[in-house]
Enzyme design. Sequence first.
Site, mmCIF file in Angstrom:
data_model
loop_
_atom_site.group_PDB
_atom_site.id
_atom_site.type_symbol
_atom_site.label_atom_id
_atom_site.label_comp_id
_atom_site.label_asym_id
_atom_site.label_seq_id
_atom_site.Cartn_x
_atom_site.Cartn_y
_atom_site.Cartn_z
ATOM 1 N N HIS B 383 0.836 -1.202 0.000
ATOM 2 C CA HIS B 383 0.000 0.000 0.000
ATOM 3 C C HIS B 383 0.872 1.253 0.000
ATOM 4 C CE1 HIS B 383 -2.992 2.913 0.832
ATOM 5 N NE2 HIS B 383 -3.115 2.783 2.140
ATOM 6 N N CYS B 413 -10.273 3.413 2.377
ATOM 7 C CA CYS B 413 -10.369 4.151 3.638
ATOM 8 C C CYS B 413 -9.195 5.118 3.721
ATOM 9 C CB CYS B 413 -10.354 3.195 4.830
ATOM 10 S SG CYS B 413 -8.840 2.221 4.965
#
Lengths: 672, 429
Positions: B383, B413
């Site tokens: 990520h 998110c």
Amino acid sequence: MSEHTMWKLDIDEAQIGWLHFDVPDSSANTLSQQALVELDQIMDVVSNSNLHGLIICSDKKKDFIVGADIGEFTQVTNTEEAEAFIQSAHITFKKIENLSVPTVAMIHGHCLGGGLELALACDYRIIDESAKLGFPEVFLGIFPGFGGSVRSIELVGVSAAMTMMLSGRTFVAKQAKRMGLADVMVPFRHLHHAAVHTIEHAAKIRAKKTSFSEKLMRSFVGRKLVASILRKKTKKLANPKHYPAPFALIDLWEELGGNREKMFAGEVKAVAKLILLPEAQNLVRLFFLQERLKSLGKGEPCTLNHIHVIGAGMMGGDIASWCVLQGLKVTLQDQSAEVVAAAVKRAAVLFDKKLYTPRARQEAMDRLIPDLRGDGVQQADIVLEAIIENLEIKQGLYQSIEPKMKAGAILATNTSGIPIDALAEKLAQPQRLVGIHFFNPVAKMKLVEIVAGKTTDDATLHIANAFVTRIRRLPLPVKSSPGFLVNRILMPYLMEAIQMVEEGIKPEAVDQAALDFGMPMGPITLADRVGLDICLAVANDLSEISSDKVPTYLSQWVQEGRLGLKSGEGFYRYKQGRALKSKNIHDLKYHKDVPNRLILRIANEATRCLREEIVADEDLLDAGMVFGTGFAPFRGGVMKYIATEGKEKISEKLEYLEQEYGARFKKDDGWS
Amino acid sequence: MNKRQVYVVDGARSPFLKARGKRGVFSASDLAVHAGRSLLIRQPFSASDLDEVIMGCVMPEPDEVNIARIIALRLGCGDYVPAWTVQRNCASGMQAIDAARLKIMSGESDLVLAGGTEAMSRAPLQLRPEMVDWLAAWWRARSLGGKLSLLKKMKLGFLAPVITLLKGLSDPIVGLSMGQTAENLAHRFHITRTEMDSFAVASHQKVEAAVEKKWLDEIVPIISNTGQIYANDDGVRGDSTVEKLGTLRSVFDKIYGLVTAGNSAQVTDGAAMLLLASDDAVKKYKLPVLGTIDDVQWSALAPEQMGLGPAYAIPPLLKRNQLGIDDIDAWEINEAFATQVQANLLALNDDDFCKQALGLDAALGNIAEDKLNREGGAIAIGHPVGASGARIVLHLLESMKRNQEKQGVAAICIGGGQGGAVLLSGGKS
């Protein structure tokens, strides 16, 4: 007072003289005899004016002064003429040196040879970041003769000055500043201010401080020591019998380095002598041959931004990185990611060496684009393949990429052996196929053979020539026939050398004979370097036009994997890339016929090539051999060598060799 | 405002490279340039034809100010293509795509290069504020006495560097690390350690299977200057098992926590680039179409529960477009933490949550497991915070193309308490 066409003196409100140099009808400034005569007259005017200072500058957009007018070198016919010409330059430059007010050379772009010598005669040299300074005279068989040898040593010390003059290298602004060659280096936006500022703050008499070690080196004993070191170093790079200029410079300094005026006078005599030697005349001729080849790439401007290279091996990968170095965008394709990665690695090393800032290196790496899927074909201006030498495979590749190429793009092949017409057979647009044949290593060998097939059209040839010139290589148009020009002439030479080894002559001796003649590398070393498998392949390609038989031992070696440098053993054994050769001087002795056997095979094949019109004329053939193989440049090339020795004499030698050694020495019909 | 269709023409991403302590081989701009240039050479237009370049990036290096402009210039866009950099924390890549979408919809731009890049391994180490102040005083002090007295004030603790990466992964308002917000969700939705680890293992296995089937075609191999080839995401562990992951220690809440390095997204370097175009540009250059970006929703929520961002963004997005959960053929929900993805699924399928937190009449529905993150996610892939938002949009479109699907939603998110969701349609050329 005569009309001044090249120099213009302006005086500003602060009483500073601005002496502009602008040779009409030329993109670059050169110091011709006329330019020097005019300069001399203007200096008289300047000496009698009440100026606060003098700034010498160039009105050319790109460069300061790129050197003397080389064409005039070939016009001197005797020593008196040469000495007179050189002496007059000395007198003019002395006038600059002796001017009572400060003098500044305001330099942008290239400042080479005579131009640098002029700058050295000034009190100060102010340069901008684009400036490149150097003494390339040694490449023309002379050394700086307008007082440059004396003044450069005085200014930057014997070590730096000798490095400059003996190597002929160009130094970028930062290096020049560090060396002390330039006093001030500024961005272009401040060049004027810096020049004016220097004059306004100049000391009346500029103290020249010499360090203690420098004083030692310039002493009588010091000069003897340093000169012998310089000679030893230079001998490793050049044979004094073939390249007298660097050694004449060392001799001059050794003898007269302690006395300024005597060294000036010695310089005049030494350079005048060198200019008239055949070595210098041959090198000057080659210079003009280079210019001739460069002009082939001129004409209608073409858009050349993006090259797609297929085949990232030694040749393809290095062609790609060379193109990137010259400012092009290159997409690099190969079936193997590892091969592309190796090419990227080599490119990074090249850019590290040739580019001076991290951003320049990053920018270059950004333009070298690995392209495993071949996406780059559709946008490329030129698609160049350097894949395996196999007709069917190449034809298959062309069929897959041809439909994707954009209109106006050309398809180029680096093939060294396959006829262009055969490659063009299955193409929908065969007129855009052309051979662009590079030599190894790409960064060093300037020659590129341009091979037109029967169907290649003029537009394609024009783009090919423009491309090669764009990447600062020399295009040589050659006829499509086995081996084209260079490999074809080289092959008999290599075959003869291999034959000699079979006869029991030591490889070291064969190589030494070639080196003594002036070849940069012996034929056995060359064969090992290129790769014995490649040599075998080229020999097979040429088999239809050559009577040379490949000795069985060679085929055997190739089968065993004994390929030369790349496999660690060929004719020589290799350790860490270096050949292990016999140091025994007896092993270097060769029979008097050996050099002739080697060189006359070249001469014979060259004559045959001329007769078959592989290349248009003798000059082009010479350019090809010198820039493609490094054939003894100081001899001017193969045909020049024949002319110098005498066609009759060479003819006789060939007849003798035919008698003694066999039919392969039979004179080609072109000799008559 | 003249609303115009926004097409995604093509996209490419770099391999995602796990941060392993040393500074990574490639900078954030390097990664974007490598991916971007491979993307651009397969287009029928050149880099200078772009109207602008928009990049998401959270932690550029000090010499990468307005990294989008640097990338644009390095890609050969030339002097005349403007570029700007956007930042919405973990969704910066998605924000860049949204920004491009709005410019195209308004008619201001026709052809935009948008994406995200991050080199988390190169997040700087900084001097502490006390050290900076001390140095400022030191440089100002002229006298020997002044300098000596400063030496007395110097404490060894001043030398300890600030690890900006850790700062970036923490919320300063609520005083929690991202991992701790995930622990909050695990607590709220009763998610067990085993469930988290199973989810994580599945992610790795899905990526590995996708690599074998060559379903991650958007990756372009990149080559370093030392000739090293990076062809795949290098953090994928197909040999992961629940047992192995079970041995890992909790890393955010020590001893008692459930969230570990194994069931969290990896800290990674990577870039993802997309080409967005208007109708006019598609016609002008005869461009193929991967899909369209139909709508984007940004929602905010309590920072302590930031992981629920998708649950807050997805409902308004679907409602505005008159769609139900079952109308969506494929989903990407960024796997910041296994528990966070699972919490979102549970929340959207829970009546109480949907009524109280989202003001809906009932639960939105169930997102089927076989429609979600089908080729794996950030737990296995990594990520890079600036890039993920762009990666999941690109990947979802590629995945939908392969399966000939019509409708997809990519959601993410966002640290600080937000969520972003993009509604995508599969394309026909």
